[in-house]
Design a protein around this motif. Structure first.
Motif, PDB file in Angstrom:
ATOM      1  N   VAL A  49      -3.730  10.973 -50.701  1.00 36.92           N
ATOM      2  CA  VAL A  49      -5.153   9.490 -52.290  1.00 36.92           C
ATOM      3  C   VAL A  49      -4.949   8.449 -51.170  1.00 36.92           C
ATOM      4  CG1 VAL A  49      -3.664  11.634 -54.019  1.00 36.92           C
ATOM      5  CG2 VAL A  49      -2.715   8.902 -53.325  1.00 36.92           C
ATOM      6  N   CYS A  56      -3.056   6.132 -57.837  1.00 42.57           N
ATOM      7  CA  CYS A  56      -2.130   6.967 -57.161  1.00 42.57           C
ATOM      8  C   CYS A  56      -1.879   8.275 -58.350  1.00 42.57           C
ATOM      9  CB  CYS A  56      -1.437   6.913 -56.404  1.00 42.57           C
ATOM     10  SG  CYS A  56      -2.225   5.957 -54.447  1.00 42.57           S
ATOM     11  N   ARG A  77      -4.074  14.374 -62.179  1.00 43.90           N
ATOM     12  CA  ARG A  77      -5.880  15.550 -61.335  1.00 43.90           C
ATOM     13  C   ARG A  77      -5.351  16.911 -60.563  1.00 43.90           C
ATOM     14  NH1 ARG A  77     -10.723  13.457 -62.253  1.00 43.90           N
ATOM     15  NH2 ARG A  77     -11.479  13.920 -60.959  1.00 43.90           N
ATOM     16  N   ILE A  78      -4.555  16.600 -59.492  1.00 38.82           N
ATOM     17  CA  ILE A  78      -4.317  17.161 -58.835  1.00 38.82           C
ATOM     18  C   ILE A  78      -3.472  18.262 -59.464  1.00 38.82           C
ATOM     19  CG2 ILE A  78      -2.461  17.642 -56.373  1.00 38.82           C
ATOM     20  CD1 ILE A  78      -3.594  14.783 -55.528  1.00 38.82           C
ATOM     21  N   ARG A 101      -7.643  12.888 -51.601  1.00 36.78           N
ATOM     22  CA  ARG A 101      -7.968  13.811 -52.762  1.00 36.78           C
ATOM     23  C   ARG A 101      -7.580  12.358 -54.071  1.00 36.78           C
ATOM     24  NH1 ARG A 101      -6.406  17.948 -50.190  1.00 36.78           N
ATOM     25  NH2 ARG A 101      -6.321  20.276 -51.662  1.00 36.78           N
ATOM     26  N   ALA A 102      -8.942  12.441 -54.887  1.00 35.88           N
ATOM     27  CA  ALA A 102      -9.173  11.806 -56.640  1.00 35.88           C
ATOM     28  C   ALA A 102      -8.958  12.382 -57.796  1.00 35.88           C
ATOM     29  CB  ALA A 102     -10.335  10.604 -56.255  1.00 35.88           C
ATOM     30  N   TRP A 119      -3.308   8.829 -61.388  1.00 34.45           N
ATOM     31  CA  TRP A 119      -4.380   8.969 -62.075  1.00 34.45           C
ATOM     32  C   TRP A 119      -4.168  10.420 -61.286  1.00 34.45           C
ATOM     33  CZ3 TRP A 119      -9.012   9.916 -60.603  1.00 34.45           C
ATOM     34  CH2 TRP A 119      -9.719   9.794 -61.627  1.00 34.45           C
ATOM     35  N   THR A 120      -4.317  10.524 -59.859  1.00 38.33           N
ATOM     36  CA  THR A 120      -4.886  11.241 -58.806  1.00 38.33           C
ATOM     37  C   THR A 120      -3.848  12.128 -59.183  1.00 38.33           C
ATOM     38  OG1 THR A 120      -5.866   9.957 -57.511  1.00 38.33           O
ATOM     39  CG2 THR A 120      -5.547  11.689 -56.523  1.00 38.33           C
ATOM     40  N   SER A 147     -10.315   6.735 -55.801  1.00 41.36           N
ATOM     41  CA  SER A 147      -9.335   7.098 -57.684  1.00 41.36           C
ATOM     42  C   SER A 147     -10.120   5.566 -58.237  1.00 41.36           C
ATOM     43  CB  SER A 147      -7.903   7.010 -57.496  1.00 41.36           C
ATOM     44  OG  SER A 147      -7.845   7.544 -56.675  1.00 41.36           O
ATOM     45  N   ALA A 182      -8.927  17.956 -59.323  1.00 38.63           N
ATOM     46  CA  ALA A 182      -9.066  16.542 -58.294  1.00 38.63           C
ATOM     47  C   ALA A 182     -10.288  16.612 -57.395  1.00 38.63           C
ATOM     48  CB  ALA A 182      -7.261  16.173 -57.241  1.00 38.63           C
ATOM     49  N   ARG A 183     -11.085  16.050 -57.437  1.00 34.59           N
ATOM     50  CA  ARG A 183     -12.076  15.769 -56.094  1.00 34.59           C
ATOM     51  C   ARG A 183     -11.350  16.049 -55.216  1.00 34.59           C
ATOM     52  NH1 ARG A 183     -17.056  13.487 -57.346  1.00 34.59           N
ATOM     53  NH2 ARG A 183     -17.393  14.143 -55.619  1.00 34.59           N
TER      54      ARG A 183
END
Length: 142
Positions: free
Chosen positions: A47, A110, A116-117, A141-142, A112-113, A52, A122-123
Motif C-alpha cells: 500500500v 494505510c 478496504r482490503i 492497493r488503496a 484505511w486501505t 490512498s 480496495a482498488r
C-alpha cells in the motif's frame, strides 16, 4: 552508487528517493519472506499512503494533493481522514516524541486501505498487475 546505477539503467533516467533507499532492505526481507511462504501472498499487500489519499480525494478530482509537509497538505489530509471515518479526537492526539504529523496521517491512510482490503473493496493499481520473475505481484492497493 545506487543512484548512478539507477540513472544509467532506467528510462527515463531516475534516481530512487532517500526514503525509498532507506526501506530497500525491508522490501527485500518481505519479498524473501513471501517467496518462502507463498500462502502469505494472499494477506500481505503493498500500500502507499499517497495513493490512498488520492483515492480518498477522488470525488474532488482536484489532481495531485498539496505536499504533505505543507499546512494546506496536512489540513486536506486531516479532512480526508475525517471524511472517511477517523474522528477528530483521534486525529488530534498527542503524538509520541519523534513522530511527525504527516507520518501519523500516512499510517491512518494505510489503516484505511487495510480495512478496504479486508472487506474486499480496495482498488488495485494497475488493475491487471504483473508479477515479477518470482511470481510476486507488482501492485499497490488503496
Amino acid at each position: 552508487a545506487v543512484c548512478a546505477i539507477a540513472q544509467e539503467t532506467s528510462d527515463p533516467p531516475r534516481k530512487p528517493s532517500k526514503e525509498a533507499f532507506g526501506i530497500f532492505s525491508r522490501i527485500r526481507q518481505i519479498d524473501e519472506f513471501l517467496r518462502q511462504e507463498p500462502a502469505l501472498r494472499e494477506c500481505v499487500f503493498e500500500v502507499h499512503p499517497e495513493v490512498s489519499f488520492r483515492l480518498m480525494n477522488f470525488k474532488n478530482n482536484d489532481g495531485p494533493l498539496p505536499t504533505k509537509k505543507s499546512e494546506q497538505g496536512l489540513r486536506l489530509r486531516r479532512e480526508l481522514l475525517m471524511d472517511h471515518g477517523f474522528g477528530a479526537s483521534f486525529l488530534g492526539i498527542n503524538l509520541p516524541r519523534g513522530v511527525a504529523l504527516d507520518d501519523f496521517y500516512d499510517a491512518c491512510a494505510c489503516a484505511w486501505t487495510a480495512k478496504r482490503i479486508l472487506v474486499g473493496i480496495a482498488r488495485i493499481f494497475p488493475c491487471n498487475p504483473p508479477s515479477d520473475i518470482e511470481g510476486l505481484e507488482q501492485a499497490i492497493r488503496a
